[in-house]
Write a protein that holds these residues in place. Structure first.
Motif, PDB file in Angstrom:
ATOM      1  N   LYS A 107      -7.302   0.416 -10.647  1.00 49.10           N
ATOM      2  CA  LYS A 107      -7.315  -0.239  -9.607  1.00 49.10           C
ATOM      3  C   LYS A 107      -8.537   0.346  -8.507  1.00 49.10           C
ATOM      4  CE  LYS A 107      -2.443  -1.458  -8.902  1.00 49.10           C
ATOM      5  NZ  LYS A 107      -1.434  -1.630  -7.766  1.00 49.10           N
ATOM      6  N   SER A 108      -8.948  -0.739  -7.737  1.00 46.73           N
ATOM      7  CA  SER A 108      -9.940  -0.195  -7.174  1.00 46.73           C
ATOM      8  C   SER A 108      -9.419   0.697  -5.707  1.00 46.73           C
ATOM      9  CB  SER A 108     -10.605  -1.555  -6.372  1.00 46.73           C
ATOM     10  OG  SER A 108      -9.698  -2.224  -5.378  1.00 46.73           O
ATOM     11  N   ASN A 152      -8.048  11.097  -1.658  1.00 40.44           N
ATOM     12  CA  ASN A 152      -7.377  11.937  -2.312  1.00 40.44           C
ATOM     13  C   ASN A 152      -6.105  11.441  -3.057  1.00 40.44           C
ATOM     14  OD1 ASN A 152      -9.667  13.935  -2.317  1.00 40.44           O
ATOM     15  ND2 ASN A 152      -8.892  14.928  -0.266  1.00 40.44           N
ATOM     16  N   LYS A 153      -5.335  11.048  -1.888  1.00 40.39           N
ATOM     17  CA  LYS A 153      -4.203  10.190  -2.477  1.00 40.39           C
ATOM     18  C   LYS A 153      -4.395   9.278  -3.499  1.00 40.39           C
ATOM     19  CE  LYS A 153      -0.912   9.337   0.273  1.00 40.39           C
ATOM     20  NZ  LYS A 153      -0.074   8.775   1.340  1.00 40.39           N
ATOM     21  N   TYR A 154      -5.528   8.324  -3.211  1.00 43.27           N
ATOM     22  CA  TYR A 154      -6.088   7.589  -4.424  1.00 43.27           C
ATOM     23  C   TYR A 154      -6.017   8.291  -5.743  1.00 43.27           C
ATOM     24  CZ  TYR A 154      -9.267   4.487  -6.815  1.00 43.27           C
ATOM     25  OH  TYR A 154     -10.127   3.489  -7.600  1.00 43.27           O
ATOM     26  N   THR A 187      -1.497  -0.561  -0.624  1.00 39.55           N
ATOM     27  CA  THR A 187      -0.111  -0.034  -0.829  1.00 39.55           C
ATOM     28  C   THR A 187       0.331   1.036   0.294  1.00 39.55           C
ATOM     29  OG1 THR A 187      -0.965   1.967  -1.982  1.00 39.55           O
ATOM     30  CG2 THR A 187      -0.390  -0.051  -3.416  1.00 39.55           C
ATOM     31  N   GLU A 188      -0.618   1.323   0.974  1.00 42.84           N
ATOM     32  CA  GLU A 188      -0.176   2.013   2.274  1.00 42.84           C
ATOM     33  C   GLU A 188      -0.211   1.306   3.594  1.00 42.84           C
ATOM     34  OE1 GLU A 188       0.009   5.437   2.274  1.00 42.84           O
ATOM     35  OE2 GLU A 188      -0.363   5.678   0.173  1.00 42.84           O
ATOM     36  N   ARG A 189      -0.442   0.053   3.560  1.00 41.45           N
ATOM     37  CA  ARG A 189      -0.304  -0.590   4.488  1.00 41.45           C
ATOM     38  C   ARG A 189       1.337  -0.821   5.151  1.00 41.45           C
ATOM     39  NH1 ARG A 189      -0.967  -6.743   4.221  1.00 41.45           N
ATOM     40  NH2 ARG A 189      -1.176  -6.522   6.807  1.00 41.45           N
ATOM     41  N   ASN A 190       1.448  -0.702   6.560  1.00 35.94           N
ATOM     42  CA  ASN A 190       2.720  -0.546   6.913  1.00 35.94           C
ATOM     43  C   ASN A 190       2.435  -0.926   8.710  1.00 35.94           C
ATOM     44  OD1 ASN A 190       5.111  -0.138   8.188  1.00 35.94           O
ATOM     45  ND2 ASN A 190       5.831   1.831   7.097  1.00 35.94           N
ATOM     46  N   PRO A 191       2.814  -2.016   9.058  1.00 35.94           N
ATOM     47  CA  PRO A 191       2.549  -2.484  10.372  1.00 35.94           C
ATOM     48  C   PRO A 191       3.492  -1.652  11.309  1.00 35.94           C
ATOM     49  CG  PRO A 191       3.145  -4.423   9.318  1.00 35.94           C
ATOM     50  CD  PRO A 191       3.255  -3.174   8.217  1.00 35.94           C
ATOM     51  N   ASP A 192       4.629  -1.017  10.792  1.00 32.71           N
ATOM     52  CA  ASP A 192       5.388  -0.251  11.711  1.00 32.71           C
ATOM     53  C   ASP A 192       5.282   1.234  11.731  1.00 32.71           C
ATOM     54  OD1 ASP A 192       7.104  -2.395  12.257  1.00 32.71           O
ATOM     55  OD2 ASP A 192       7.893  -2.372  10.600  1.00 32.71           O
TER      56      ASP A 192
END
Length: 73
Positions: free
Chosen positions: A3-4, A66-68, A11-16
């Motif tokens: 994955k790029s 680093n999480k990636y 996958t880390e998106r979260n508008p809240d």
């Protein structure tokens, strides 16, 4: 196929969420020029340094990178 970084970041998106990485991901989603198909640290870093006014600190990118890397293992 690996994955790029962008695919991982989404996958880390979260508008809240108010976490820095979630906000980075949310803003990157709306950045039409973000290098979406690469896993090259230097290319993404250079792009962000020159174009991403929505990223208040490159430390946030470093943490996300680093999480990636952990995600890929």
């Amino acid at each position: 196929m690996r994955k790029s970084f962008y695919e991982y970041l989404m996958t880390e998106r979260n508008p809240d969420s108010h976490s820095e990485i979630a906000e980075f991901a949310n803003n990157a989603f709306f950045d039409n020029l973000f290098p979406k198909h690469t896993n090259d640290f230097d290319l993404v870093s250079k792009y962000l340094e020159e174009n991403a006014s929505y990223l208040p600190s490159m430390t946030i990118f470093d943490e996300a990178w680093n999480k990636y890397l952990e995600y890929l293992d």
